[in-house]
Motif scaffolding. Sequence first.
Motif: not given
Length: 182
Positions: A50-55, A160-177
């Motif tokens: 995933i290029e944009e998330l560097r993961g 499967i996503y590594p946790l490190q891959t989604l860390k940069p967008i964690a706040s977006l994921l929380r607000s979306s949920v």
Amino acid sequence: NERFARFARSVFQPMLRVQPRISSFPPEVKTFDEYSSSLDSFMSLSTYRIEELRGSLLVVFSPAFISILTNAYYGGNIEVLKTTRQEFTATEERIIEMVNVDLMKQLKLSWKDLTPINFTKLGREMNPQFTNFVDASDLVIICSFVVQLPGVDAANFDIIYPLQTLKPIASLLRSSVQSDII
């Protein structure tokens, strides 16, 4: 995940010639070692960057599900064929490639409201021990999906996503949920 599950129907429907019901389970967090120890030694494991998330991410299919898709795609019934093989046929490899390409399109579409992402295929393995995905002790987020099919037990696949891959967008994921719940 629920949006992706709805979009993923269009991937499997032409192959199966029926509209499958796809449901998502709540995401789980485990170490990659814990997850891979629950897998058989023969699976379809496709890795994407995933290029944009560097993961990266990993798409996991069981051989039984690939067999069902291959058989149905070429005009057979939706049934599990018993086999003790330890590798996929060239035809099954092509089905895996077709499914993965279409799933990545649907995944990109389902993520577009949150953040635009693009995928680059890195490789495919058949044995979890040889997957060059993350270190065994790294935490991963397991998104499991179940595909209900007529006349056979439900099939499933995981992303499967590594946790490190989604860390940069964690706040977006929380607000979306949270906004989905309200």
